[in-house]
Design a protein around this motif. Structure first.
Motif, PDB file in Angstrom:
ATOM      1  N   LEU A  90      -5.912   1.309  -3.236  1.00 61.38           N
ATOM      2  CA  LEU A  90      -6.360   1.904  -1.967  1.00 61.38           C
ATOM      3  C   LEU A  90      -7.869   1.759  -1.781  1.00 61.38           C
ATOM      4  CD1 LEU A  90      -4.169   5.134  -1.944  1.00 61.38           C
ATOM      5  CD2 LEU A  90      -3.797   3.029  -0.642  1.00 61.38           C
ATOM      6  N   THR A  94      -4.395  -0.720   8.123  1.00 62.80           N
ATOM      7  CA  THR A  94      -4.749  -0.443   6.729  1.00 62.80           C
ATOM      8  C   THR A  94      -5.579   0.830   6.647  1.00 62.80           C
ATOM      9  OG1 THR A  94      -4.599  -2.763   6.092  1.00 62.80           O
ATOM     10  CG2 THR A  94      -5.948  -1.353   4.689  1.00 62.80           C
ATOM     11  N   ILE A  97      -4.557   4.116   4.404  1.00 64.56           N
ATOM     12  CA  ILE A  97      -5.442   4.676   3.382  1.00 64.56           C
ATOM     13  C   ILE A  97      -5.783   6.122   3.716  1.00 64.56           C
ATOM     14  CG2 ILE A  97      -7.734   4.514   2.326  1.00 64.56           C
ATOM     15  CD1 ILE A  97      -7.482   1.424   2.811  1.00 64.56           C
ATOM     16  N   ARG A 155       1.086   4.196  -2.870  1.00 62.98           N
ATOM     17  CA  ARG A 155       0.982   5.620  -2.534  1.00 62.98           C
ATOM     18  C   ARG A 155       2.206   6.377  -3.045  1.00 62.98           C
ATOM     19  NH1 ARG A 155       2.107   5.951   3.144  1.00 62.98           N
ATOM     20  NH2 ARG A 155       4.225   6.036   2.347  1.00 62.98           N
ATOM     21  N   ALA A 159      -2.875   8.373   2.926  1.00 63.20           N
ATOM     22  CA  ALA A 159      -2.717   8.579   1.484  1.00 63.20           C
ATOM     23  C   ALA A 159      -3.770   9.542   0.952  1.00 63.20           C
ATOM     24  CB  ALA A 159      -2.799   7.239   0.751  1.00 63.20           C
ATOM     25  N   LEU A 185       0.834  -1.205   0.000  1.00 63.27           N
ATOM     26  CA  LEU A 185       0.000   0.000   0.000  1.00 63.27           C
ATOM     27  C   LEU A 185       0.870   1.256   0.000  1.00 63.27           C
ATOM     28  CD1 LEU A 185      -2.783  -0.984   2.579  1.00 63.27           C
ATOM     29  CD2 LEU A 185      -3.013  -0.848   0.087  1.00 63.27           C
TER      30      LEU A 185
END
Length: 192
Positions: free
Chosen positions: A105, A119, A123, A63, A126, A59
């Protein structure tokens, strides 16, 4: 004596990102990862701690690569409407590639939240980075008179990020740029 890691962790994260992006977290087993990355299970755990650790690294890689590229385009300047239009349509194009796998995402949010706190933080961070960068561009554009100043730039940026996330979900349902791109024009109406 400790063994020296015998694989490129950055390349492994990039490969894992694509696997998670295509299959999702739950449908990707540790065995899938080790086979796809060409490493042993012990090496995966030594480098990332767990499947979840590798997922969070994937992730972050998403990003830092795709999302950062979009923000760089925003900050490059030019007509703000054209820049935002190009950024949104490019995100649609990326989302519909490979059979409409969407956005990593957005996929992660749909699959892992609200029960996966790390997580969720990744997210949220980001999305906040994207909204902050977009707000900065919108604030400058309003100051130059390129767009109306009737909306707070941060609120307008949050709207555009939310719109994009919805558009990326739609890209999974209808993986067709020509169908989705006209919706961008409607969202750009918020700049008037």
């Amino acid at each position: 004596m400790a063994r020296v890691r015998e694989f490129d962790t950055e390349a492994a994260v990039a490969q894992a990102m694509n696997l998670f992006w295509t299959r999702g977290f739950e449908a990707t087993s540790v065995r899938d990862l080790t086979e796809h990355l060409g490493i042993g299970q012990g090496s995966l755990y030594a480098a990332f701690g767990s499947k979840e650790g590798l997922y969070r690294a994937a992730l972050a890689h998403y990003r830092d690569t795709l999302a950062t590229a979009a923000l760089a385009d925003l900050r490059a300047g030019g007509d703000v409407r054209a820049v935002i239009r190009t950024m949104l349509v490019e995100r649609i194009r990326i989302a519909v590639m490979h059979g409409g796998r969407g956005c990593l995402l957005v996929n992660a949010a749909a699959e892992r939240l609200p029960h996966d706190g790390p997580t969720q933080r990744a997210i949220r961070d980001a999305l906040d980075i994207s909204a902050d960068a977009l707000a900065e561009v919108l604030r400058a554009a309003a100051g130059r008179g390129e767009i109306a100043d009737r909306h707070d730039p941060r609120t307008l940026a949050a709207f555009l990020v939310t719109f994009l996330n919805g558009l990326l979900v739609s890209a999974k349902v209808t993986p067709d740029v020509t169908t989705l791109a006209p919706l961008v024009e409607v969202a750009l109406g918020a700049l008037d």
